[in-house]
Motif scaffolding. Structure first.
Motif, PDB file in Angstrom:
ATOM      1  N   VAL A   1      11.174  28.249  -6.385  1.00  0.00           N
ATOM      2  CA  VAL A   1      10.320  27.237  -6.371  1.00  0.00           C
ATOM      3  C   VAL A   1      10.588  25.973  -7.120  1.00  0.00           C
ATOM      4  O   VAL A   1      11.242  26.085  -8.234  1.00  0.00           O
ATOM      5  N   GLY A   2      10.453  25.028  -6.464  1.00  0.00           N
ATOM      6  CA  GLY A   2      11.079  23.598  -6.975  1.00  0.00           C
ATOM      7  C   GLY A   2      10.243  22.440  -6.433  1.00  0.00           C
ATOM      8  O   GLY A   2       9.385  22.668  -5.643  1.00  0.00           O
ATOM      9  N   LYS A   3      10.517  21.213  -6.966  1.00  0.00           N
ATOM     10  CA  LYS A   3       9.897  20.225  -6.431  1.00  0.00           C
ATOM     11  C   LYS A   3      10.991  18.917  -6.190  1.00  0.00           C
ATOM     12  O   LYS A   3      12.122  19.143  -6.430  1.00  0.00           O
ATOM     13  N   ALA A   4      10.637  17.993  -5.335  1.00  0.00           N
ATOM     14  CA  ALA A   4      11.467  16.850  -5.239  1.00  0.00           C
ATOM     15  C   ALA A   4      10.986  15.910  -6.563  1.00  0.00           C
ATOM     16  O   ALA A   4      10.126  15.605  -6.806  1.00  0.00           O
ATOM     17  N   SER A   5      11.973  15.631  -7.348  1.00  0.00           N
ATOM     18  CA  SER A   5      11.904  14.710  -8.489  1.00  0.00           C
ATOM     19  C   SER A   5      11.513  13.407  -8.358  1.00  0.00           C
ATOM     20  O   SER A   5      11.693  12.832  -7.097  1.00  0.00           O
ATOM     21  N   ASP A   6      11.281  12.725  -9.233  1.00  0.00           N
ATOM     22  CA  ASP A   6      10.850  11.133  -9.029  1.00  0.00           C
ATOM     23  C   ASP A   6      12.189  10.526  -8.660  1.00  0.00           C
ATOM     24  O   ASP A   6      12.080   9.543  -8.279  1.00  0.00           O
TER      25      ASP A   6
ATOM     26  N   ARG B   1      -1.138  22.296  -8.553  1.00  0.00           N
ATOM     27  CA  ARG B   1      -2.329  21.977  -9.360  1.00  0.00           C
ATOM     28  C   ARG B   1      -1.804  21.186 -10.583  1.00  0.00           C
ATOM     29  O   ARG B   1      -2.118  19.974 -10.933  1.00  0.00           O
ATOM     30  N   LYS B   2      -0.652  21.614 -11.143  1.00  0.00           N
ATOM     31  CA  LYS B   2      -0.028  21.035 -12.186  1.00  0.00           C
ATOM     32  C   LYS B   2       0.354  19.665 -11.967  1.00  0.00           C
ATOM     33  O   LYS B   2       0.626  18.753 -12.648  1.00  0.00           O
ATOM     34  N   LEU B   3       1.062  19.461 -10.484  1.00  0.00           N
ATOM     35  CA  LEU B   3       1.230  18.114 -10.272  1.00  0.00           C
ATOM     36  C   LEU B   3       0.416  17.368  -9.885  1.00  0.00           C
ATOM     37  O   LEU B   3       0.585  15.889  -9.243  1.00  0.00           O
ATOM     38  N   GLY B   4      -0.962  17.597  -9.929  1.00  0.00           N
ATOM     39  CA  GLY B   4      -1.883  16.661  -9.579  1.00  0.00           C
ATOM     40  C   GLY B   4      -2.867  16.810  -8.130  1.00  0.00           C
ATOM     41  O   GLY B   4      -3.493  15.989  -7.699  1.00  0.00           O
ATOM     42  N   PHE B   5      -2.557  17.931  -7.770  1.00  0.00           N
ATOM     43  CA  PHE B   5      -3.271  18.436  -6.535  1.00  0.00           C
ATOM     44  C   PHE B   5      -4.605  18.671  -6.937  1.00  0.00           C
ATOM     45  O   PHE B   5      -4.882  19.715  -7.623  1.00  0.00           O
ATOM     46  N   VAL B   6      -5.756  17.998  -6.187  1.00  0.00           N
ATOM     47  CA  VAL B   6      -7.058  18.387  -6.427  1.00  0.00           C
ATOM     48  C   VAL B   6      -7.861  18.478  -5.018  1.00  0.00           C
ATOM     49  O   VAL B   6      -8.851  19.049  -5.059  1.00  0.00           O
TER      50      VAL B   6
ATOM     51  N   HIS C   1       0.811  -1.093   0.090  1.00  0.00           N
ATOM     52  CA  HIS C   1       0.044   0.026   0.003  1.00  0.00           C
ATOM     53  C   HIS C   1       0.880   1.228   0.120  1.00  0.00           C
ATOM     54  O   HIS C   1       0.551   2.242  -0.777  1.00  0.00           O
ATOM     55  N   ILE C   2       1.740   1.398   0.854  1.00  0.00           N
ATOM     56  CA  ILE C   2       2.655   2.462   0.876  1.00  0.00           C
ATOM     57  C   ILE C   2       3.551   2.597  -0.310  1.00  0.00           C
ATOM     58  O   ILE C   2       3.765   3.879  -0.877  1.00  0.00           O
ATOM     59  N   ALA C   3       4.066   1.682  -0.988  1.00  0.00           N
ATOM     60  CA  ALA C   3       4.680   1.697  -2.410  1.00  0.00           C
ATOM     61  C   ALA C   3       3.682   2.384  -3.298  1.00  0.00           C
ATOM     62  O   ALA C   3       4.216   3.285  -4.242  1.00  0.00           O
ATOM     63  N   ALA C   4       2.303   2.204  -3.473  1.00  0.00           N
ATOM     64  CA  ALA C   4       1.484   2.698  -4.249  1.00  0.00           C
ATOM     65  C   ALA C   4       1.102   4.443  -3.871  1.00  0.00           C
ATOM     66  O   ALA C   4       0.961   5.153  -4.773  1.00  0.00           O
ATOM     67  N   TYR C   5       0.762   4.538  -2.464  1.00  0.00           N
ATOM     68  CA  TYR C   5       0.482   5.645  -1.836  1.00  0.00           C
ATOM     69  C   TYR C   5       1.818   6.761  -2.304  1.00  0.00           C
ATOM     70  O   TYR C   5       1.522   7.834  -2.680  1.00  0.00           O
ATOM     71  N   LYS C   6       2.973   6.295  -2.228  1.00  0.00           N
ATOM     72  CA  LYS C   6       4.226   7.298  -2.363  1.00  0.00           C
ATOM     73  C   LYS C   6       4.215   7.761  -3.961  1.00  0.00           C
ATOM     74  O   LYS C   6       4.764   8.867  -3.980  1.00  0.00           O
ATOM     75  N   GLU C   7       3.349   6.979  -4.812  1.00  0.00           N
ATOM     76  CA  GLU C   7       3.311   7.480  -5.932  1.00  0.00           C
ATOM     77  C   GLU C   7       2.379   8.766  -6.223  1.00  0.00           C
ATOM     78  O   GLU C   7       2.030   9.566  -7.391  1.00  0.00           O
ATOM     79  N   LYS C   8       1.733   8.939  -5.137  1.00  0.00           N
ATOM     80  CA  LYS C   8       0.549   9.791  -5.178  1.00  0.00           C
ATOM     81  C   LYS C   8       0.616  10.944  -4.045  1.00  0.00           C
ATOM     82  O   LYS C   8      -0.296  11.321  -3.617  1.00  0.00           O
ATOM     83  N   THR C   9       1.976  11.311  -3.861  1.00  0.00           N
ATOM     84  CA  THR C   9       2.284  12.145  -2.971  1.00  0.00           C
ATOM     85  C   THR C   9       3.455  13.085  -3.569  1.00  0.00           C
ATOM     86  O   THR C   9       4.115  12.637  -4.426  1.00  0.00           O
ATOM     87  N   GLY C  10       3.556  14.293  -3.054  1.00  0.00           N
ATOM     88  CA  GLY C  10       4.506  15.204  -3.903  1.00  0.00           C
ATOM     89  C   GLY C  10       5.079  16.147  -2.775  1.00  0.00           C
ATOM     90  O   GLY C  10       4.589  16.452  -1.575  1.00  0.00           O
ATOM     91  N   LEU C  11       6.159  16.899  -3.082  1.00  0.00           N
ATOM     92  CA  LEU C  11       6.812  17.941  -2.435  1.00  0.00           C
ATOM     93  C   LEU C  11       7.245  19.069  -3.212  1.00  0.00           C
ATOM     94  O   LEU C  11       7.844  18.744  -4.134  1.00  0.00           O
ATOM     95  N   ILE C  12       6.741  19.998  -2.928  1.00  0.00           N
ATOM     96  CA  ILE C  12       7.298  21.306  -3.413  1.00  0.00           C
ATOM     97  C   ILE C  12       7.881  22.255  -2.481  1.00  0.00           C
ATOM     98  O   ILE C  12       7.421  22.356  -1.440  1.00  0.00           O
TER      99      ILE C  12
ATOM    100  N   GLY D   1       4.396  19.436   1.687  1.00  0.00           N
ATOM    101  CA  GLY D   1       3.939  17.967   1.046  1.00  0.00           C
ATOM    102  C   GLY D   1       2.636  17.804   0.851  1.00  0.00           C
ATOM    103  O   GLY D   1       1.808  18.534   1.539  1.00  0.00           O
ATOM    104  N   PHE D   2       2.206  17.131  -0.200  1.00  0.00           N
ATOM    105  CA  PHE D   2       0.740  17.193  -0.727  1.00  0.00           C
ATOM    106  C   PHE D   2       0.110  15.734  -1.160  1.00  0.00           C
ATOM    107  O   PHE D   2       1.403  15.114  -1.613  1.00  0.00           O
ATOM    108  N   GLU D   3      -0.929  15.343  -1.161  1.00  0.00           N
ATOM    109  CA  GLU D   3      -1.473  14.132  -1.856  1.00  0.00           C
ATOM    110  C   GLU D   3      -1.869  14.782  -3.360  1.00  0.00           C
ATOM    111  O   GLU D   3      -2.649  15.830  -3.553  1.00  0.00           O
ATOM    112  N   LYS D   4      -1.804  13.975  -4.048  1.00  0.00           N
ATOM    113  CA  LYS D   4      -2.175  13.817  -5.580  1.00  0.00           C
ATOM    114  C   LYS D   4      -3.498  13.148  -5.697  1.00  0.00           C
ATOM    115  O   LYS D   4      -4.023  12.367  -4.839  1.00  0.00           O
ATOM    116  N   ALA D   5      -4.146  13.721  -6.821  1.00  0.00           N
ATOM    117  CA  ALA D   5      -5.240  12.944  -7.110  1.00  0.00           C
ATOM    118  C   ALA D   5      -5.354  11.320  -7.214  1.00  0.00           C
ATOM    119  O   ALA D   5      -4.200  10.899  -7.745  1.00  0.00           O
ATOM    120  N   GLY D   6      -6.133  10.746  -6.594  1.00  0.00           N
ATOM    121  CA  GLY D   6      -6.106   9.144  -6.555  1.00  0.00           C
ATOM    122  C   GLY D   6      -5.441   8.717  -5.167  1.00  0.00           C
ATOM    123  O   GLY D   6      -5.453   7.406  -5.050  1.00  0.00           O
TER     124      GLY D   6
END
Length: 280
Positions: free
Chosen positions: A186-191, A216-221, A144-155, A273-278
């Motif tokens: 302004v930047g982000k943590a890359s993949d 928003r561009k990175l998938g935050f809704v 579950h965490i491996a999948a969740y990590k794909e749906k979070t981000g850092l800016i 830190g934020f959650e992305k769509a999904g």
């Protein structure tokens, strides 16, 4: 003790309620002083000291024994580390895992490279706790965490990149932009877990607008947002209000960063830190 979470201090957590937890502190060193990133550290004083310090500074990750000692007698351990692109903490935790599982073959350790820092680690830690409390198994939680990590981000927003450049985390050329004529990067943590600049903004107001648009561009809704600030609560609150005006169904937490994140983000910086769509 069945489950335990260990995070290095890049998670900005000295304690965490609802599940056994421990922090493995990183260290910030100068030629004159060592700052241990634990509950005893006066972060504001450290930030001020380093602003006025003209010599070199560096960081040191927890040793394998630091990680292993934190495992106590837990049967299932989840280690969450700062991105391996910025620190050797992940590799230290992997060595601790190997030693611990060799010593106790019936116990299990998962070492999670967050590919991030600060508030995104907190999202991962909260999700681990949620899954434990739902009664999920060790393997189910890992999946579950491996999948969740794909749906979070850092800016992030940085007013200075001096410490990042001095430690080889960004190029000196990139670092020169931050702070000149009020420029905020302004930047982000890359993949891959390194730092990827997205925008250069003149002034904090424009930088906060850039953060909102790039989220928003990175998938935050909507969903969870954690804003860590380095001696800049006003900017964090302004960003919170801006996000609330643009998105619905948001759960926002603001907090002051601890030592390691304050060292790299420097005074005035924000980590979001934020959650992305999904994200589930």
């Amino acid at each position: 003790m069945k489950f335990k979470i260990i995070a290095d201090s890049a998670a900005d957590l000295n304690e965490f309620e609802g599940i056994p937890f421990a922090s493995a502190p990183l260290k910030i060193n100068t030629d004159e002083k060592e700052y241990i990133d634990d509950a005893n550290l006066d972060v504001a004083e450290m930030v001020e000291d380093l602003q006025n310090y003209s010599g070199k500074s560096r960081t040191a990750c927890p040793s394998p024994s630091d990680w292993k000692d934190s495992f106590s007698d837990a049967e299932n351990v989840f280690c969450v580390s700062i991105t391996s692109a910025l620190s050797g903490s992940f590799n230290s935790a992997r060595i601790a895992k190997e030693d611990y599982e060799e010593e106790y073959p019936d116990r299990h350790v998962s070492v999670i490279d967050s590919l991030s820092a600060g508030p995104e680690l907190q999202l991962i830690i909260e999700k681990i706790k949620e899954q434990v409390n739902l009664g999920k198994t060790f393997d189910e939680i890992n999946k579950h965490i491996a999948a969740y990590k794909e749906k979070t981000g850092l800016i992030f927003m940085l007013a200075s990149m001096k410490n990042l450049a001095n430690n080889g985390r960004v190029s000196p050329f990139s670092a020169k932009a931050a702070g000149l004529l009020g420029i905020r990067v302004v930047g982000k943590a890359s993949d891959k877990g390194d730092l990827e600049p997205l925008d250069k903004c003149r002034g904090e107001k424009k930088a906060l607008a850039s953060i909102t648009e790039n989220m928003r561009k990175l998938g935050f809704v909507g969903g969870k947002v954690k804003i860590g600030h380095v001696c800049n609560e006003n900017a964090a609150r302004t960003l919170k209000d801006l996000l609330l005006s643009k998105f619905e169904n948001i759960d926002i937490e603001i907090y002051p960063t601890r030592g390691l994140c304050s060292y790299y983000a420097e005074k005035g910086g924000l980590l979001v830190g934020f959650e992305k769509a999904g994200a589930i």
